[in-house]
Design a protein around this motif. Structure first.
Motif, PDB file in Angstrom:
ATOM      1  N   GLY A  60     -14.872   4.557  -5.145  1.00 38.89           N
ATOM      2  CA  GLY A  60     -16.130   4.165  -4.531  1.00 38.89           C
ATOM      3  C   GLY A  60     -16.661   5.208  -3.587  1.00 38.89           C
TER       4      GLY A  60
ATOM      5  N   HIS B  93     -24.288  -0.959   4.626  1.00 40.25           N
ATOM      6  CA  HIS B  93     -24.021  -1.731   3.414  1.00 40.25           C
ATOM      7  C   HIS B  93     -24.567  -3.145   3.527  1.00 40.25           C
TER       8      HIS B  93
ATOM      9  N   TYR C 271     -13.648  -2.984  -0.786  1.00 44.37           N
ATOM     10  CA  TYR C 271     -14.855  -3.448  -1.482  1.00 44.37           C
ATOM     11  C   TYR C 271     -14.730  -3.257  -2.988  1.00 44.37           C
ATOM     12  N   PHE C 272     -14.110  -2.163  -3.414  1.00 48.32           N
ATOM     13  CA  PHE C 272     -14.003  -1.837  -4.828  1.00 48.32           C
ATOM     14  C   PHE C 272     -12.713  -2.347  -5.472  1.00 48.32           C
TER      15      PHE C 272
ATOM     16  N   HIS D  61     -28.724  -0.631  -6.508  1.00 52.80           N
ATOM     17  CA  HIS D  61     -27.359  -0.203  -6.210  1.00 52.80           C
ATOM     18  C   HIS D  61     -26.956   0.887  -7.202  1.00 52.80           C
TER      19      HIS D  61
ATOM     20  N   ASP E 289     -22.425   1.030  -6.197  1.00 50.74           N
ATOM     21  CA  ASP E 289     -21.778  -0.063  -5.472  1.00 50.74           C
ATOM     22  C   ASP E 289     -22.312  -1.413  -5.947  1.00 50.74           C
TER      23      ASP E 289
END
Length: 207
Positions: free
Chosen positions: A8, A16, A77-78, A128, A131
Motif C-alpha cells: 500500500g 485518509h 489498512y491493506f 481512489h 487504496d
C-alpha cells in the motif's frame, strides 16, 4: 486476491477518508427532507455507514493497541482481515440487496439508508487510486485503481479537492435553506468547513 499489506501507499496522516463530510453533504442534500426525522437520520447514517468500519478499526488500532499511524494506514489498512470487512460494507451488491428488501417490505427509511450508502460507494469508486475497496464482493475481490485520487497529490488531488469543495458548497445552499433550526444549520456549516478547509490549505501550500 486482496492486496498485501506491504504494497500500500504511505498515507499522509489525517488525509485518509477526510471526504466523509462530503458524503454527508451529498446524501443529505439529495435525500433529507424538512420535518422527516426518520428519513433524515437514515440519510445521514447511510452516508456514513461505509466508512464506519474503517474508523472503528483505526481507532482500536491507534488507541487500544497503540499502533503508530504509519502502521495502521500503510499496513493494517491493506491487511486481508481489514479488507474482508471493507468488502462487506463497501459492496454494491450488499447495498442493492438492502434496497430490494426495503422495496419489498415497503420501508421508506431503509430505502433512504440504502440509497445513501450507494451514493457513498458511487462517489468513492472513481476517487481512489491505490487504496480502493473491493466494491463487487462477493462476486469478485477486484479493486478499481482509478487514475484520480481525492487525497493523493500524484493523482490530481488539487483538482479533485477544489471540485469537491465547490460542489459541496453549492449543495449546502439548498440544505441551509431547507433546515432553519440552529443545530441543523450549525452541522451544515461544520460539514462544509470540514470539506473545504483541508482542500484550501492543500491548495495554498502548493500540494
Amino acid at each position: 486476491m486482496f492486496p498485501c499489506c506491504t504494497n500500500g501507499p504511505a498515507f499522509p496522516v489525517g488525509h485518509h477518508d477526510v471526504n466523509t463530510p462530503a458524503h454527508l453533504i451529498l446524501g443529505s442534500a439529495l435525500l433529507a427532507r424538512r420535518g422527516e426525522w426518520k428519513v433524515n437520520t437514515a440519510a445521514v447514517v447511510g452516508s456514513l455507514a461505509p466508512d464506519v468500519s474503517l474508523y472503528l478499526l483505526a481507532a482500536h488500532a491507534l488507541f487500544i493497541q497503540h499502533q503508530p499511524s504509519s502502521i495502521v494506514f500503510d499496513q493494517m489498512y491493506f491487511s486481508e482481515a481489514w479488507q474482508k470487512i471493507f468488502a462487506v460494507d463497501n459492496s454494491f451488491f450488499v447495498w442493492l440487496v438492502l434496497l430490494a428488501i426495503a422495496g419489498l417490505a415497503r420501508l421508506r427509511w431503509l430505502g433512504i439508508f440504502a440509497i445513501a450508502g450507494l451514493l457513498h460507494l458511487a462517489t468513492d469508486f472513481p476517487l481512489h487510486h491505490d487504496d480502493g475497496r473491493p466494491h463487487f464482493w462477493p462476486l469478485s475481490d477486484w479493486i478499481f485503481a482509478s487514475p484520480v485520487s481525492y487525497w493523493d497529490p500524484a493523482h490530481y488531488r488539487t483538482i479533485v479537492g477544489m471540485l469537491e469543495s465547490g460542489l459541496c458548497l453549492v449543495l449546502c445552499i439548498p440544505l441551509f435553506r431547507r433546515f432553519h433550526g440552529w443545530p441543523a444549520r450549525s452541522a451544515i456549516v461544520l460539514a462544509a468547513l470540514a470539506v473545504t478547509a483541508p482542500n484550501l490549505v492543500w491548495h495554498l501550500a502548493g500540494f
